[in-house]
Scaffold this active site. Structure first.
Site, mmCIF file in Angstrom:
data_model
loop_
_atom_site.group_PDB
_atom_site.id
_atom_site.type_symbol
_atom_site.label_atom_id
_atom_site.label_comp_id
_atom_site.label_asym_id
_atom_site.label_seq_id
_atom_site.Cartn_x
_atom_site.Cartn_y
_atom_site.Cartn_z
ATOM 1 N N ASP A 14 10.140 15.385 -5.039
ATOM 2 C CA ASP A 14 9.817 14.290 -5.952
ATOM 3 C C ASP A 14 9.290 13.089 -5.167
ATOM 4 O O ASP A 14 10.041 12.400 -4.481
ATOM 5 C CB ASP A 14 11.066 13.910 -6.744
ATOM 6 C CG ASP A 14 10.781 12.903 -7.860
ATOM 7 O OD1 ASP A 14 9.690 12.311 -7.871
ATOM 8 O OD2 ASP A 14 11.673 12.713 -8.710
ATOM 9 N N SER A 25 14.172 9.423 -15.225
ATOM 10 C CA SER A 25 13.261 8.574 -14.462
ATOM 11 C C SER A 25 13.578 7.099 -14.731
ATOM 12 O O SER A 25 14.684 6.656 -14.438
ATOM 13 C CB SER A 25 11.810 8.935 -14.791
ATOM 14 O OG SER A 25 10.926 8.308 -13.894
ATOM 15 N N GLN A 26 12.648 6.331 -15.307
ATOM 16 C CA GLN A 26 12.987 4.964 -15.671
ATOM 17 C C GLN A 26 14.239 4.937 -16.543
ATOM 18 O O GLN A 26 15.116 4.083 -16.378
ATOM 19 C CB GLN A 26 11.828 4.297 -16.420
ATOM 20 C CG GLN A 26 12.167 2.923 -16.964
ATOM 21 C CD GLN A 26 11.053 2.343 -17.802
ATOM 22 O OE1 GLN A 26 10.346 1.438 -17.364
ATOM 23 N NE2 GLN A 26 10.875 2.857 -19.015
ATOM 24 N N HIS A 68 8.575 15.494 -9.722
ATOM 25 C CA HIS A 68 9.270 14.562 -10.615
ATOM 26 C C HIS A 68 9.666 15.193 -11.945
ATOM 27 O O HIS A 68 10.435 14.586 -12.696
ATOM 28 C CB HIS A 68 8.411 13.317 -10.848
ATOM 29 C CG HIS A 68 9.166 12.181 -11.453
ATOM 30 N ND1 HIS A 68 10.376 11.726 -10.958
ATOM 31 C CD2 HIS A 68 8.892 11.409 -12.546
ATOM 32 C CE1 HIS A 68 10.810 10.727 -11.695
ATOM 33 N NE2 HIS A 68 9.933 10.513 -12.665
ATOM 34 N N TYR A 114 9.147 5.848 -17.763
ATOM 35 C CA TYR A 114 8.153 4.804 -17.555
ATOM 36 C C TYR A 114 6.879 5.059 -18.342
ATOM 37 O O TYR A 114 6.287 6.148 -18.271
ATOM 38 C CB TYR A 114 7.828 4.725 -16.064
ATOM 39 C CG TYR A 114 7.074 3.497 -15.624
ATOM 40 C CD1 TYR A 114 7.729 2.292 -15.431
ATOM 41 C CD2 TYR A 114 5.707 3.550 -15.357
ATOM 42 C CE1 TYR A 114 7.049 1.159 -14.992
ATOM 43 C CE2 TYR A 114 5.014 2.436 -14.918
ATOM 44 C CZ TYR A 114 5.694 1.231 -14.744
ATOM 45 O OH TYR A 114 5.012 0.115 -14.314
#
Length: 324
Positions: free
Chosen positions: A273, A187-188, A303, A93
């Protein structure tokens, strides 16, 4: 930071309450059919100014959602003369495709490596070069609420479509082996990977790392950290639109793409996370349809997850799928 989510034994059996839209498959079939009405127009420009000698780098442009130009990198071991298995990567992201020398791992392992730029992003922690020419409703700063009042206008409809087209672009190059394609992302990028895994039927493997965009009903209430908090901030201002927004997000929930998983998958999660809470990751993992699936659990990480340790796990796991 202490553990804030479910105990690990509960995570291993947790199931999301996200309700799949009845027309989920029809929505995505229509979306991709519309995208494919535009010529893919994948163009690969060999770059000679990178200063790199162990890899060949191509600056890529292809047509994504709406025929909009999307950028990417194709990185190959220097002097490649035969088609190689290809790893298609999606970015976290706020980041873009970055610079060519940031993407050496998979070419160093002997594979073709295609990196998709993410439209409208690339101005937070890593630069990008792809615009998003589509407007949206008023939105909270970020990307999570752009067009969120309708699945047709939602930002991630464009991004997930770009991602499917990125796989098609990567496969179109004569030095990639289209029959041996894997998707990865963190992640994203992990959430996009799950979407691609559900929408592209003939990959050989996926590796979603601490994936975002999963189990929205829980994610929006269990963490107050961005980017999920963007949705909460939007609803804080636009009172009374909760159901409308949740109905839109259901079309983009990694849990539902996971239920269509057709290939082996290597997930990862971190128990501290708060950006992508472990319950939301396990929601996708537990829903993942293919029998061959693994998850790496990092007990005391936030994260950042496994970071280079997860990359090492991928290097142990993925080549066996790509070269089988």
């Amino acid at each position: 930071m202490s553990l804030f989510d479910m105990p690990l034994d509960e995570l291993r059996t947790y199931r999301s309450r996200s309700v799949e839209p009845e027309d989920f498959d029809a929505f995505w079939s229509k979306t991709l059919t519309e995208a494919r009405s535009h010529d893919l127009d994948a163009r690969f420009e060999l770059r000679t100014d990178t200063g790199l000698t162990t890899v060949d780098v191509y600056d890529v442009t292809f047509a994504g959602f709406g025929g909009h130009p999307v950028k990417g990198w194709l990185v190959l071991p220097a002097g490649t003369t035969r088609p190689l298995p290809v790893v298609v990567e999606f970015i976290g992201y706020g980041g873009g495709r970055g610079l060519a020398h940031q993407h050496l791992l998979w070419a160093s392992a002997g594979f073709a490596h295609f990196v998709m730029d993410t439209r409208a992003q690339g101005s937070t922690w890593q630069p990008g070069d792809t615009a998003d020419p589509v407007g949206s409703n008023p939105s909270f700063p970020g990307y999570m609420t752009r067009g969120v009042e309708d699945p047709d206008t939602y930002y991630y409809r464009r991004v997930f479509t770009d991602a499917v087209r990125a796989v098609e672009a990567a496969r179109s190059h004569p030095l990639t082996d289209a029959t041996r394609t894997a998707a990865i992302g963190e992640s994203q990028g992990g959430g996009i990977t799950l979407a691609v895994g559900g929408l592209v039927p003939d990959l050989v493997a996926i590796a979603p790392d601490v994936p975002f965009l999963c189990d929205f009903p829980r994610a929006l209430t269990v963490t107050d950290r961005s980017p999920y908090r963007e949705v909460g901030n939007y609803l804080k201002t636009h009172r009374g639109r909760n159901e409308q927004v949740r109905e839109t997000l259901a079309y983009f929930d990694g849990v539902h793409f996971a239920a269509r998983g057709r290939v082996p998958a290597l997930f990862s999660t971190a128990l501290e996370d708060q950006t992508c809470p472990p319950s939301t990751v396990f929601a996708a993992f537990n829903s993942y349809a293919h029998a061959e699936k693994e998850i790496e659990v990092y007990h005391f990480n936030d994260h950042e997850g496994g970071g280079p340790f997860q990359h090492a796990a991928q290097l142990r796991w993925l080549p066996g799928k790509l070269l089988a």
